[in-house]
Design a protein around this motif. Structure first.
Motif, PDB file in Angstrom:
ATOM      1  N   ASP A  31       0.908  -1.242   0.055  1.00  0.00           N
ATOM      2  CA  ASP A  31      -0.076   0.056  -0.016  1.00  0.00           C
ATOM      3  C   ASP A  31       0.870   1.187   0.128  1.00  0.00           C
ATOM      4  N   MET A  32       1.910   1.169   0.694  1.00  0.00           N
ATOM      5  CA  MET A  32       2.779   2.284   0.819  1.00  0.00           C
ATOM      6  C   MET A  32       3.453   2.302  -0.730  1.00  0.00           C
ATOM      7  N   GLN A  33       3.909   1.477  -1.270  1.00  0.00           N
ATOM      8  CA  GLN A  33       4.621   1.711  -2.548  1.00  0.00           C
ATOM      9  C   GLN A  33       3.540   2.469  -3.419  1.00  0.00           C
ATOM     10  N   HIS A  34       2.289   1.835  -3.459  1.00  0.00           N
ATOM     11  CA  HIS A  34       1.367   2.283  -4.502  1.00  0.00           C
ATOM     12  C   HIS A  34       0.831   3.935  -4.114  1.00  0.00           C
ATOM     13  N   ALA A  35       0.861   4.269  -2.900  1.00  0.00           N
ATOM     14  CA  ALA A  35       0.474   5.598  -2.310  1.00  0.00           C
ATOM     15  C   ALA A  35       1.476   6.597  -2.722  1.00  0.00           C
ATOM     16  N   PHE A  36       2.860   5.962  -2.584  1.00  0.00           N
ATOM     17  CA  PHE A  36       4.030   6.808  -2.922  1.00  0.00           C
ATOM     18  C   PHE A  36       4.234   7.178  -4.332  1.00  0.00           C
ATOM     19  N   ALA A  37       3.896   5.898  -4.959  1.00  0.00           N
ATOM     20  CA  ALA A  37       3.966   6.185  -6.493  1.00  0.00           C
ATOM     21  C   ALA A  37       2.841   7.191  -6.980  1.00  0.00           C
ATOM     22  N   ASP A  38       1.653   7.054  -6.539  1.00  0.00           N
ATOM     23  CA  ASP A  38       0.728   7.775  -6.669  1.00  0.00           C
ATOM     24  C   ASP A  38       0.826   9.330  -6.388  1.00  0.00           C
ATOM     25  N   ARG A  39       1.439   9.528  -5.466  1.00  0.00           N
ATOM     26  CA  ARG A  39       1.741  10.769  -4.644  1.00  0.00           C
ATOM     27  C   ARG A  39       2.822  11.419  -5.518  1.00  0.00           C
ATOM     28  N   LEU A  40       3.960  10.724  -6.199  1.00  0.00           N
ATOM     29  CA  LEU A  40       4.771  11.369  -7.162  1.00  0.00           C
ATOM     30  C   LEU A  40       4.271  11.599  -8.445  1.00  0.00           C
ATOM     31  N   ASP A  41       3.221  10.757  -8.752  1.00  0.00           N
ATOM     32  CA  ASP A  41       2.511  10.904 -10.316  1.00  0.00           C
ATOM     33  C   ASP A  41       1.399  12.054  -9.947  1.00  0.00           C
ATOM     34  N   GLY A  42       1.386  12.623  -8.747  1.00  0.00           N
ATOM     35  CA  GLY A  42       0.268  13.707  -8.402  1.00  0.00           C
ATOM     36  C   GLY A  42      -1.162  13.206  -8.649  1.00  0.00           C
ATOM     37  N   GLU A  43      -1.421  11.746  -8.509  1.00  0.00           N
ATOM     38  CA  GLU A  43      -2.834  11.222  -8.550  1.00  0.00           C
ATOM     39  C   GLU A  43      -3.186  11.130  -7.071  1.00  0.00           C
ATOM     40  N   ALA A  44      -4.546  10.728  -6.972  1.00  0.00           N
ATOM     41  CA  ALA A  44      -5.022  10.432  -5.623  1.00  0.00           C
ATOM     42  C   ALA A  44      -4.470   9.298  -5.146  1.00  0.00           C
ATOM     43  N   MET A  45      -4.421   9.121  -3.799  1.00  0.00           N
ATOM     44  CA  MET A  45      -3.697   7.968  -2.994  1.00  0.00           C
ATOM     45  C   MET A  45      -4.711   6.986  -2.487  1.00  0.00           C
ATOM     46  N   ASP A  46      -4.950   5.947  -3.455  1.00  0.00           N
ATOM     47  CA  ASP A  46      -6.151   5.228  -3.191  1.00  0.00           C
ATOM     48  C   ASP A  46      -5.763   4.191  -1.832  1.00  0.00           C
ATOM     49  N   GLU A  47      -4.499   4.032  -1.579  1.00  0.00           N
ATOM     50  CA  GLU A  47      -3.955   3.071  -0.487  1.00  0.00           C
ATOM     51  C   GLU A  47      -3.562   4.064   0.831  1.00  0.00           C
ATOM     52  N   LEU A  48      -3.951   5.388   0.813  1.00  0.00           N
ATOM     53  CA  LEU A  48      -3.478   6.096   1.906  1.00  0.00           C
ATOM     54  C   LEU A  48      -3.442   5.563   3.412  1.00  0.00           C
ATOM     55  N   GLY A  49      -4.682   4.898   3.751  1.00  0.00           N
ATOM     56  CA  GLY A  49      -4.831   4.217   5.149  1.00  0.00           C
ATOM     57  C   GLY A  49      -3.527   3.197   5.196  1.00  0.00           C
ATOM     58  N   GLY A  50      -3.376   2.213   4.242  1.00  0.00           N
ATOM     59  CA  GLY A  50      -2.407   1.338   4.579  1.00  0.00           C
ATOM     60  C   GLY A  50      -0.932   2.069   4.367  1.00  0.00           C
ATOM     61  N   ALA A  51      -0.821   3.284   3.721  1.00  0.00           N
ATOM     62  CA  ALA A  51       0.524   3.943   3.755  1.00  0.00           C
ATOM     63  C   ALA A  51       0.598   4.768   5.168  1.00  0.00           C
ATOM     64  N   LEU A  52      -0.219   5.390   5.579  1.00  0.00           N
ATOM     65  CA  LEU A  52      -0.283   6.038   6.761  1.00  0.00           C
ATOM     66  C   LEU A  52       0.109   4.964   8.073  1.00  0.00           C
TER      67      LEU A  52
END
Length: 164
Positions: A31-52
């Motif tokens: 979830d963190m890997q996906h959220a970080f990639a989304d963040r870098l791409d400027g997209e909404a972070m779908d996995e924010l709960g798992g990332a936090l």
């Protein structure tokens, strides 16, 4: 200062809690890997709960590791067994230094990546995982070798507290 014969209860608790949290982090980091990639791409972070969750556990590991290291500096740790071959004692010491370093390196690189957005820190964090996993394996193999091959109580003293 004389070395203690064993570990205190707080040292043992910190060891096993940190170990469990590190294993959890290694198993549940997608979830963190996906959220970080989304963040870098400027997209909404779908996995924010798992990332936090991953980020907060990382910070928790950092705090607990600092407490554990502080206790180790003040109280000390048992000396290695002299009847264990010197090369194995050296490898055990080197593995412990590496693991302690990673208890600080991983949360710090992860925090810099997540909170500051530094991609290079994220890359270091990911590479660190590739070193950390074998180091944990060496640590476990070493503990089992001390117990089953060298037949000393190294493993048992991380399970049973001593007052000295």
């Amino acid at each position: 200062m004389a070395k203690p014969k064993g570990y205190s209860l707080i040292q043992i608790i910190l060891h096993w809690v940190i170990a469990a949290l590190v294993i959890f982090q290694l198993l549940v980091n997608e979830d963190m890997q996906h959220a970080f990639a989304d963040r870098l791409d400027g997209e909404a972070m779908d996995e924010l709960g798992g990332a936090l969750l991953h980020a907060s556990i990382g910070v928790t590991i950092l705090v607990l590791a600092a407490i554990r290291l502080g206790i180790r500096v003040v109280r000390g740790a048992p000396a290695p067994y002299q009847d264990t071959p010197a090369i194995f004692n050296w490898l055990g010491h080197a593995t412990h230094v590496l693991l302690y370093g990673f208890l600080f390196f991983m949360p710090l690189t992860g925090a810099i990546a997540w909170f500051v957005g530094v991609e290079f820190s994220a890359a270091l964090h990911e590479i660190g995982r590739l070193v950390l996993v074998p180091a944990i394996g060496f640590h476990v193999i070493g503990a089992l070798a001390e117990h089953f091959v060298f037949r000393n109580d190294t493993l048992r003293r991380m399970l049973r507290a001593t007052a000295d």
